[in-house]
Design a protein around this motif. Structure first.
Motif, PDB file in Angstrom:
ATOM      1  N   ASN A 107       0.838  -1.193   0.000  1.00 11.52           N
ATOM      2  CA  ASN A 107       0.000   0.000   0.000  1.00 11.52           C
ATOM      3  C   ASN A 107       0.875   1.246   0.000  1.00 11.52           C
ATOM      4  OD1 ASN A 107      -2.560  -1.250   0.055  1.00 11.52           O
ATOM      5  ND2 ASN A 107      -2.370  -1.615   2.231  1.00 11.52           N
ATOM      6  N   GLY A 108       0.531   2.202  -0.856  1.00  9.85           N
ATOM      7  CA  GLY A 108       1.270   3.445  -0.959  1.00  9.85           C
ATOM      8  C   GLY A 108       2.433   3.398  -1.934  1.00  9.85           C
ATOM      9  N   GLU A 109       2.806   2.211  -2.392  1.00  7.33           N
ATOM     10  CA  GLU A 109       3.919   2.070  -3.327  1.00  7.33           C
ATOM     11  C   GLU A 109       3.449   2.433  -4.737  1.00  7.33           C
ATOM     12  OE1 GLU A 109       7.215  -1.363  -4.462  1.00  7.33           O
ATOM     13  OE2 GLU A 109       5.758  -1.760  -2.874  1.00  7.33           O
ATOM     14  N   ASP A 110       4.298   3.170  -5.477  1.00  4.53           N
ATOM     15  CA  ASP A 110       3.966   3.541  -6.852  1.00  4.53           C
ATOM     16  C   ASP A 110       3.705   2.305  -7.696  1.00  4.53           C
ATOM     17  OD1 ASP A 110       4.176   6.248  -6.398  1.00  4.53           O
ATOM     18  OD2 ASP A 110       6.226   6.409  -7.162  1.00  4.53           O
ATOM     19  N   GLY A 111       2.666   2.382  -8.514  1.00  6.31           N
ATOM     20  CA  GLY A 111       2.355   1.297  -9.430  1.00  6.31           C
ATOM     21  C   GLY A 111       1.454   0.218  -8.863  1.00  6.31           C
ATOM     22  N   LEU A 112       1.038   0.351  -7.589  1.00  2.00           N
ATOM     23  CA  LEU A 112       0.137  -0.650  -6.997  1.00  2.00           C
ATOM     24  C   LEU A 112      -1.172  -0.683  -7.771  1.00  2.00           C
ATOM     25  CD1 LEU A 112      -0.792  -2.609  -4.712  1.00  2.00           C
ATOM     26  CD2 LEU A 112      -1.599  -0.578  -3.496  1.00  2.00           C
ATOM     27  N   MET A 113      -1.597  -1.876  -8.105  1.00  3.87           N
ATOM     28  CA  MET A 113      -2.896  -2.089  -8.737  1.00  3.87           C
ATOM     29  C   MET A 113      -3.760  -2.896  -7.794  1.00  3.87           C
ATOM     30  SD  MET A 113      -3.070  -0.685 -11.668  1.00  3.87           S
ATOM     31  CE  MET A 113      -1.822   0.444 -12.264  1.00  3.87           C
ATOM     32  N   PRO A 114      -5.040  -2.640  -7.783  1.00  2.00           N
ATOM     33  CA  PRO A 114      -5.811  -1.680  -8.536  1.00  2.00           C
ATOM     34  C   PRO A 114      -5.454  -0.237  -8.152  1.00  2.00           C
ATOM     35  CG  PRO A 114      -7.260  -3.325  -7.520  1.00  2.00           C
ATOM     36  CD  PRO A 114      -5.898  -3.515  -6.966  1.00  2.00           C
ATOM     37  N   LEU A 115      -5.350   0.595  -9.163  1.00  2.00           N
ATOM     38  CA  LEU A 115      -4.956   1.988  -9.013  1.00  2.00           C
ATOM     39  C   LEU A 115      -5.888   2.715  -8.045  1.00  2.00           C
ATOM     40  CD1 LEU A 115      -3.058   4.236  -9.993  1.00  2.00           C
ATOM     41  CD2 LEU A 115      -4.722   4.710 -11.798  1.00  2.00           C
ATOM     42  N   GLY A 116      -5.314   3.322  -7.028  1.00  2.00           N
ATOM     43  CA  GLY A 116      -6.084   4.099  -6.065  1.00  2.00           C
ATOM     44  C   GLY A 116      -6.777   3.280  -4.993  1.00  2.00           C
ATOM     45  N   TRP A 117      -6.595   1.982  -4.984  1.00  2.00           N
ATOM     46  CA  TRP A 117      -7.222   1.112  -3.995  1.00  2.00           C
ATOM     47  C   TRP A 117      -6.158   0.577  -3.058  1.00  2.00           C
ATOM     48  CZ3 TRP A 117     -11.226  -2.651  -6.570  1.00  2.00           C
ATOM     49  CH2 TRP A 117     -12.143  -1.909  -7.310  1.00  2.00           C
ATOM     50  N   LEU A 118      -6.606  -0.107  -2.022  1.00  2.00           N
ATOM     51  CA  LEU A 118      -5.683  -0.818  -1.151  1.00  2.00           C
ATOM     52  C   LEU A 118      -5.250  -2.105  -1.824  1.00  2.00           C
ATOM     53  CD1 LEU A 118      -7.418  -0.386   2.327  1.00  2.00           C
ATOM     54  CD2 LEU A 118      -5.428   0.838   1.448  1.00  2.00           C
ATOM     55  N   ARG A 119      -4.146  -2.632  -1.371  1.00  2.00           N
ATOM     56  CA  ARG A 119      -3.611  -3.893  -1.901  1.00  2.00           C
ATOM     57  C   ARG A 119      -4.641  -5.006  -1.725  1.00  2.00           C
ATOM     58  NH1 ARG A 119      -0.254  -8.305  -0.033  1.00  2.00           N
ATOM     59  NH2 ARG A 119       1.485  -8.653  -1.451  1.00  2.00           N
ATOM     60  N   LEU A 120      -4.731  -5.866  -2.716  1.00  2.00           N
ATOM     61  CA  LEU A 120      -5.623  -7.019  -2.617  1.00  2.00           C
ATOM     62  C   LEU A 120      -5.156  -7.930  -1.477  1.00  2.00           C
ATOM     63  CD1 LEU A 120      -5.913  -7.947  -6.398  1.00  2.00           C
ATOM     64  CD2 LEU A 120      -7.565  -6.693  -5.011  1.00  2.00           C
ATOM     65  N   PRO A 121      -6.052  -8.686  -0.887  1.00  4.08           N
ATOM     66  CA  PRO A 121      -5.645  -9.649   0.143  1.00  4.08           C
ATOM     67  C   PRO A 121      -4.638 -10.652  -0.429  1.00  4.08           C
ATOM     68  CG  PRO A 121      -8.031  -9.421   0.104  1.00  4.08           C
ATOM     69  CD  PRO A 121      -7.502  -8.687  -1.100  1.00  4.08           C
ATOM     70  N   GLN A 122      -3.703 -11.070   0.386  1.00  2.00           N
ATOM     71  CA  GLN A 122      -2.678 -12.001  -0.079  1.00  2.00           C
ATOM     72  C   GLN A 122      -3.289 -13.295  -0.605  1.00  2.00           C
ATOM     73  OE1 GLN A 122       0.670 -11.232  -0.392  1.00  2.00           O
ATOM     74  NE2 GLN A 122       0.642 -13.103  -1.607  1.00  2.00           N
ATOM     75  N   ALA A 123      -4.377 -13.752  -0.006  1.00  2.00           N
ATOM     76  CA  ALA A 123      -5.029 -14.979  -0.483  1.00  2.00           C
ATOM     77  C   ALA A 123      -5.517 -14.818  -1.926  1.00  2.00           C
ATOM     78  CB  ALA A 123      -6.183 -15.366   0.429  1.00  2.00           C
ATOM     79  N   THR A 124      -5.963 -13.628  -2.283  1.00  2.00           N
ATOM     80  CA  THR A 124      -6.405 -13.352  -3.648  1.00  2.00           C
ATOM     81  C   THR A 124      -5.209 -13.363  -4.600  1.00  2.00           C
ATOM     82  OG1 THR A 124      -8.258 -12.042  -2.824  1.00  2.00           O
ATOM     83  CG2 THR A 124      -7.592 -11.656  -5.106  1.00  2.00           C
ATOM     84  N   ILE A 125      -4.142 -12.706  -4.194  1.00  4.49           N
ATOM     85  CA  ILE A 125      -2.915 -12.687  -4.996  1.00  4.49           C
ATOM     86  C   ILE A 125      -2.388 -14.114  -5.157  1.00  4.49           C
ATOM     87  CG2 ILE A 125      -0.515 -11.878  -5.062  1.00  4.49           C
ATOM     88  CD1 ILE A 125      -1.568  -9.359  -3.492  1.00  4.49           C
ATOM     89  N   ASP A 126      -2.443 -14.889  -4.092  1.00  3.62           N
ATOM     90  CA  ASP A 126      -1.968 -16.276  -4.143  1.00  3.62           C
ATOM     91  C   ASP A 126      -2.759 -17.114  -5.141  1.00  3.62           C
ATOM     92  OD1 ASP A 126      -0.009 -15.708  -2.266  1.00  3.62           O
ATOM     93  OD2 ASP A 126      -1.121 -16.591  -0.586  1.00  3.62           O
ATOM     94  N   GLN A 127      -4.050 -16.829  -5.298  1.00  2.00           N
ATOM     95  CA  GLN A 127      -4.848 -17.568  -6.286  1.00  2.00           C
ATOM     96  C   GLN A 127      -4.364 -17.261  -7.702  1.00  2.00           C
ATOM     97  OE1 GLN A 127      -9.097 -17.506  -5.992  1.00  2.00           O
ATOM     98  NE2 GLN A 127      -9.057 -17.687  -3.780  1.00  2.00           N
ATOM     99  N   ILE A 128      -4.041 -16.010  -7.964  1.00  2.13           N
ATOM    100  CA  ILE A 128      -3.548 -15.647  -9.295  1.00  2.13           C
ATOM    101  C   ILE A 128      -2.185 -16.275  -9.538  1.00  2.13           C
ATOM    102  CG2 ILE A 128      -2.880 -13.716 -10.796  1.00  2.13           C
ATOM    103  CD1 ILE A 128      -5.074 -12.066  -9.308  1.00  2.13           C
ATOM    104  N   ILE A 129      -1.337 -16.287  -8.520  1.00  4.55           N
ATOM    105  CA  ILE A 129      -0.029 -16.941  -8.634  1.00  4.55           C
ATOM    106  C   ILE A 129      -0.209 -18.440  -8.888  1.00  4.55           C
ATOM    107  CG2 ILE A 129       2.058 -17.575  -7.348  1.00  4.55           C
ATOM    108  CD1 ILE A 129       1.810 -14.774  -5.973  1.00  4.55           C
ATOM    109  N   ALA A 130      -1.122 -19.067  -8.159  1.00  4.10           N
ATOM    110  CA  ALA A 130      -1.377 -20.504  -8.337  1.00  4.10           C
ATOM    111  C   ALA A 130      -1.905 -20.788  -9.737  1.00  4.10           C
ATOM    112  CB  ALA A 130      -2.363 -21.002  -7.281  1.00  4.10           C
TER     113      ALA A 130
END
Length: 117
Positions: free
Chosen positions: A86-109
């Motif tokens: 959060n707060g890092e340049d380029g974070l997507m979705p733009l202007g939102w908080l970071r997605l939950p890690q479990a959600t990111i993990d599903q995309i990685i999987a």
């Protein structure tokens, strides 16, 4: 004596909160992640505002199809962008908080399983 009782009570409460079981974890087993069952909903919910059929807010492409999302993961660093803090340049979705890690993990999987549809 009161301090000892209070300390003992606090220790008992904290010890009762421990849980070494993974049975109650929420999520989809990574082996079962597919685009249709999991990833499509994540993208629709979190990305379509900018990456819809007609990209908006400077989005460079639409992500409304399996092929487009796969391309974003493979060649446009989608996982890197959603994994920023959060707060890092380029974070997507733009202007939102970071997605939950479990959600990111599903995309990685999904990527690691070679993008099952």
């Amino acid at each position: 004596m009161k301090k000892i009782l209070l300390t003992t009570a606090i220790c008992l409460v904290l010890a009762s909160c421990a849980n070494d079981s993974t049975d109650d974890l929420v999520g989809v087993p990574v082996a079962d992640v597919t685009y249709t069952a999991n990833i499509q909903h994540i993208i629709e919910t979190n990305c379509y505002f900018c990456h819809g059929a007609t990209p908006q807010n400077g989005a460079p492409m639409s992500m409304t199809s399996y092929e487009a999302v796969k391309e974003a993961v493979m060649n446009r660093n989608l996982i890197g962008k959603i994994s920023k803090e959060n707060g890092e340049d380029g974070l997507m979705p733009l202007g939102w908080l970071r997605l939950p890690q479990a959600t990111i993990d599903q995309i990685i999987a999904w990527r690691d399983a070679n993008f099952p549809e």
